[in-house]
Design a protein around this motif. Structure first.
Motif, mmCIF file in Angstrom:
data_model
loop_
_atom_site.group_PDB
_atom_site.id
_atom_site.type_symbol
_atom_site.label_atom_id
_atom_site.label_comp_id
_atom_site.label_asym_id
_atom_site.label_seq_id
_atom_site.Cartn_x
_atom_site.Cartn_y
_atom_site.Cartn_z
ATOM 1 N N LYS A 299 -89.543 14.625 123.567
ATOM 2 C CA LYS A 299 -90.270 15.810 123.093
ATOM 3 C C LYS A 299 -91.726 15.458 122.800
ATOM 4 O O LYS A 299 -92.636 16.192 123.150
ATOM 5 C CB LYS A 299 -89.607 16.354 121.825
ATOM 6 N N GLU B 122 -87.295 16.161 134.835
ATOM 7 C CA GLU B 122 -88.055 17.420 134.745
ATOM 8 C C GLU B 122 -89.484 17.253 135.240
ATOM 9 O O GLU B 122 -90.297 18.150 135.080
ATOM 10 C CB GLU B 122 -88.103 17.885 133.279
ATOM 11 N N GLU B 123 -89.811 16.104 135.791
ATOM 12 C CA GLU B 123 -91.220 15.858 136.111
ATOM 13 C C GLU B 123 -91.462 15.617 137.598
ATOM 14 O O GLU B 123 -92.325 14.839 137.979
ATOM 15 C CB GLU B 123 -91.737 14.662 135.300
ATOM 16 N N LYS C 237 -93.743 15.264 125.936
ATOM 17 C CA LYS C 237 -94.075 16.608 126.445
ATOM 18 C C LYS C 237 -95.196 17.218 125.637
ATOM 19 O O LYS C 237 -96.125 17.804 126.188
ATOM 20 C CB LYS C 237 -92.834 17.505 126.394
ATOM 21 N N PHE D 75 -99.020 20.954 134.991
ATOM 22 C CA PHE D 75 -98.426 19.840 134.247
ATOM 23 C C PHE D 75 -98.993 18.503 134.729
ATOM 24 O O PHE D 75 -99.313 17.621 133.938
ATOM 25 C CB PHE D 75 -96.900 19.861 134.400
ATOM 26 N N GLU E 62 -98.784 18.444 126.980
ATOM 27 C CA GLU E 62 -99.192 19.845 126.822
ATOM 28 C C GLU E 62 -100.547 19.951 126.127
ATOM 29 O O GLU E 62 -101.352 20.804 126.452
ATOM 30 C CB GLU E 62 -98.130 20.622 126.023
ATOM 31 N N THR F 128 -87.252 11.649 130.897
ATOM 32 C CA THR F 128 -87.948 12.888 131.255
ATOM 33 C C THR F 128 -88.144 13.054 132.754
ATOM 34 O O THR F 128 -88.558 14.109 133.216
ATOM 35 C CB THR F 128 -89.335 12.936 130.587
#
Ligand code: FES
Lengths: 395, 513
Positions: A22, B470-471, A25, B300, A29, B467
């Motif tokens: 998290k 999702e990347e 991310k 992203f 972001e 991760t």
């Protein structure tokens, strides 16, 4: 296992561990969106030093009729500095003559500093079987545009390896890399003593003698001794030696103390240089040489011709006739197949291709092939001679 | 009509080759593009005079034994043309200088028992620390295994009860965990020395990453192939071709054709090819920065690239020496020696990255010690590898660069001779120095980085593994190689290539034409 004794702050760790994804991310972001950067100073330098291709223009050419050579001055199309090089390196030119697609390499005979100032010089001499050189001398005129690769090559003075004194043996146009080295010393880019035994048939066949003498007069690190093979002793002008450059001559001019012997010239002369080095008890590392092309002995591989099926990278295929006494590289060139080349003596690997079927012979004297390449039948085509019909694939 | 492929792979490095292997094995139509004339990327070799030099490989992990092969050896299972591998018995010899000019000189063998007995000699009360250390590494390996298997569905309670120390260490650095274990300083020096193969110093390197890699290395030791890593590359290439893969060398990918967030094809300097999926074995920075118009780069990835800029991992200096005497005659007995300027491995790193300091630490390797075929009889090959601060090579003109190279080569040779006592100079028959500029030339990586992104902070490996799902680069495009989720190293690059292939194959199955 007992629990590791952990400082109190570590009690938070359980949380932070499961939150790492998290956190990642969140951090991404939070970053401001920007164009992705692909321009880096180090990559730019790599591109400047080793461009994929050079587009050059002939700025000037001077012909030396008796020496059957031409000195070309080349600059970048559109102007600007050229990639610097190490004195002793060469450029490889690619060009078409009729149906043939050729590539030829020539040592640069200008100073590395002059590359930055925007020009290279090369010298092209016509030998008895140098069809390409004759064509070049006729067709490369002022303003002509040329395509080249390089600079490349390993015939350079390397301070950690070579002795501080170099004895150079140069036959005919084999003088060119040493001219560049002399200029590099003059320009303060290299620091070693260079004695050049410069051999040619007559004084008129030494286009670089004047320049070398001029440099050596100003620079005590450089000495040049012209040696005439076709002139008898008493006919020789002052300051010239006569005869062949052999052991005696080398002994007479070799520096005191340790030295490296540098040799650049055709293969038969190389044998002589090796014998000389042996007689002087030089270590292998102190004999450096580069030959341009192979000697006719090396080429002796029977007569007749073979058929060569060539699978091209785009999936096309074609068939050529190759002579047993010519290298695959030459057969490709005659057949109009573009293959890169560099040293034309087996060491650089630019001309590599894969043999799928058939028998061939690799020039024993040249072995700089990666062993895994040998295992997988990749050959350096410039030293590979067909023995039977072949099928080869170009990657 | 342009040809359509199930998978196009850009780059025939370790990741690209391993990815191509799995995709062709699954019967897919595969195109592998490589800008160089040779396969392998870093996994290559070059010749000078009578020497053939390994370009990059020091130690091949995840090999297992012939009887019990692990992941890397299994890649070379097809016996036709498989390389012969030689075992490297010791992990490394470490020579670390301290402030008083004394040198800690320890040879760390491989296998746990032998390591135990070596380390016990080194410090009093070391025993418990070493035991804890290995048990912790085991727990971490098991914990990571569990996390990988369960993915998002992991049971926190189960995790905490079965792998409590793994969870505790999970977000800490090597140095922090060493402190928590109360390892005596000498052990921190020796065990921490391994950081150099991961490119990040112990003060910043995630302990989990370290544990996963070091555990394998310490327990099993490593291997090298008889004819350099290029032999491995050619072998993989051969299998890919035999399985029907199309491979194009001297072909540079120039642009991606992108539509609706998907890659539809690749424009190269040799033509355009269409694809249903893409695997990239080149850096995301170059892929997104050079091959895709910026308005088509996923938001992203623009942010990720910005967050990562300047965080590339190691830039290397490698001095290759071809010597005209056999290794034993020169007194060389060790395959690898870590020459460190300080007992504190993190300080070693900081000095390495200081552009005002000449090279003071390096890793020495002599393949002849384990591989009798490394060079012609009566000779040997050595390499010396150091990390370089990239600033050293910024804004240099060509002539200054060539001169800097010679200065660096001399400095490295001085370092090697003075620290080891070897007299090599008069035996140098060939030498070459590779710098970040060399790596940039052949690999095309940003700043010549050879280890991908620095495996710490944002790019800590364990986090990335969680991760990566999702990347994806695009909906149908995935990363392979050192820039992938496992970071640098041969086994890691092979693994990320295979993981990317797995994703591509799943995508093809879920999205039939
Ligand atoms: S041209 Fe150099 S090896 Fe053939």
């Amino acid at each position: 296992m007992k629990k590791i004794k952990i400082r109190p702050v570590w009690l938070l760790d359980v949380l932070s561990f499961s939150n790492r994804a998290k956190q990642r991310k969140k951090r991404i972001e939070k970053t401001k969106e920007a164009p992705v950067r692909a321009d880096y100073s180090i990559n730019r330098l790599a591109g400047e030093l080793h461009p994929e291709q050079l587009c050059l223009v002939v700025r000037d050419c001077v012909s030396f009729e008796e020496a059957q050579g031409t000195l070309f001055t080349l600059s970048r199309k559109g102007g600007g500095p050229l990639p610097v090089f190490e004195a002793g390196q060469y450029l490889t030119f690619t060009f078409a003559i009729g149906e043939s697609l050729l590539s030829r390499s020539y040592s640069i005979c200008s100073s590395p500093r002059e590359a930055r100032e925007g020009f290279y010089r090369i010298y092209v001499r016509e030998g008895p079987d140098s069809f390409a050189a004759g064509w070049i001398r006729k067709n490369w005129k002022s303003g002509a545009e040329l395509k080249a690769h390089g600079p490349n090559g390993t015939f350079t003075m390397r301070p950690l390896r070579d002795e501080k004194q170099i004895l150079a043996l140069a036959g005919g146009s084999g003088i060119t890399p040493f001219v560049s080295m002399a200029k590099a010393i003059r320009d303060g880019l290299a620091d070693f003593c260079l004695t050049i035994l410069y051999g040619a048939r007559t004084a008129a066949q030494m286009p670089f003698l004047g320049k070398l003498r001029e440099i050596s007069e100003k620079c005590p690190l450089i000495r040049v001794v012209p040696v005439l093979s076709d002139v008898r002793d008493h006919d020789a002008p002052d300051g010239f030696e006569t005869g062949w450059i052999g052991e005696d001559m080398v002994r007479k001019y070799m520096p005191q103390g340790p030295f490296s012997l540098f040799f650049y010239g055709p293969r038969p002369m190389y044998e002589l240089a090796c014998q000389t080095a042996g007689a002087l008890g030089l270590k292998r590392k102190n004999l450096r040489y580069e030959s341009f092309g192979l000697s006719s002995d090396d080429k002796a591989n029977g007569n007749g011709s073979c058929r060569v099926r060539v699978l091209l990278p785009d999936g096309e295929e074609l068939e050529l006739v190759a002579q047993r006494n010519e290298s695959l590289l030459v057969a490709f060139e005659r057949g109009g197949i573009a293959v890169r080349s560099g040293c034309r003596s087996g060491s650089c690997g630019f001309c590599r291709c894969r043999v799928l079927q058939g028998e061939y012979q690799i020039q024993e004297s040249e072995k700089a092939r990666r062993r895994a390449d040998s295992e997988h039948s990749y050959v350096h085509t410039c030293v590979c001679f067909p023995r039977t019909d072949l099928c080869v694939a170009l990657d | 009509m342009e040809q359509l492929f199930d998978v196009i792979i850009i780059g025939a490095g370790n990741g690209g080759l391993a990815g191509a292997l799995d995709c062709t094995c699954a019967g897919k139509k595969v195109l592998l593009l490589e800008k160089n004339p040779l396969p392998g990327g870093c996994a290559t070799a070059f010749c000078r005079g009578r020497f053939e030099f390994e370009a990059s490989l020091h130690e091949l992990c995840a090999m297992g034994t012939e009887e019990e092969p692990k992941s890397v050896r299994r890649l070379f299972a097809d016996t036709k043309g498989a390389p012969v591998f030689y075992k490297v018995e010791d992990c490394f010899r470490l020579m670390a200088r301290d402030g008083e000019g004394k040198t800690l000189d320890v040879t760390l063998p491989s296998s746990r028992e032998r390591i135990f007995s070596t380390l016990k000699e080194l410090a009093r009360d070391a025993e418990q620390g070493v035991q804890d250390f290995f048990e912790l590494m085991d727990e971490c390996a098991a914990g990571v295994d569990y996390v990988n298997k369960t993915g998002a569905n992991q049971n926190k309670r189960y995790l905490l009860t079965h792998f409590p120390n793994f969870v505790r260490c999970g977000s800490h650095t090597v140095s922090e965990v060493f402190r928590a274990l109360r390892l005596p300083p000498a052990l921190c020096t020796v065990l921490g020395a391994y950081w150099v193969y991961l490119g990040v110093d112990p003060d910043r390197l995630s302990f989990l990453h370290y544990a996963l890699m070091a555990r394998q290395y310490f327990d099993d030791g490593s291997y090298i192939p008889a004819y350099t890593s290029y032999q491995m590359s050619l072998y993989l290439l051969d299998v890919v071709r035999r399985q029907g893969g199309v491979v194009k060398f001297n072909t540079k990918a120039k642009r991606l054709l992108v539509e609706d967030g998907q890659v539809r094809g690749v424009i190269t300097d040799g033509g355009t090819y269409l694809c249903r999926t893409l695997i990239s074995d080149i850096s995301p920075h170059m892929l997104f920065g050079q091959m895709v118009p910026q308005n088509l780069v996923p938001s992203f990835h623009k942010k990720l690239a910005a967050a990562r800029d300047g965080k590339f991992s190691a830039r290397f200096l490698v001095l290759y020496l071809g010597l005209d005497a056999p290794a034993d005659e020169l007194g060389i007995r060790d395959y690898s020696i870590f020459l460190y300027s300080d007992p504190d491995p993190s300080k070693v790193y900081r000095t390495m990255m200081d552009q005002n300091e000449p090279v003071q630490s390096a890793v020495f390797v002599c393949p002849n010690v384990v591989n009798p075929e490394a060079s012609p009889e009566g000779t040997c090959i050595c390499t010396l590898t150091a990390m370089a601060p990239p600033e050293l090579f910024e804004d240099l003109d060509g002539l200054a660069y060539l001169q800097l190279k010679e200065r660096i080569a001399k400095g490295m040779l001085d370092l090697l001779e003075s620290r080891t006592g070897f007299r090599l100079r008069e035996h140098i028959e060939e030498y070459e120095l590779a710098t970040p500029v060399t790596f940039a030339r052949y690999l095309g990586t940003p700043e010549g980085a050879a280890y991908g992104y620095e495996a710490q902070g944002l790019d800590d490996i364990v986090t990335r593994c969680r991760t990566v799902g999702e990347e994806s680069l695009f909906e149908n495009a995935w990363q392979a190689g050192a820039w992938g989720e496992f970071g640098d190293g041969y086994s890691s690059a092979y693994s990320s290539g295979r993981a990317a292939a797995g994703r591509a194959l799943r995508y093809l199955e879920e999205n039939p034409v």
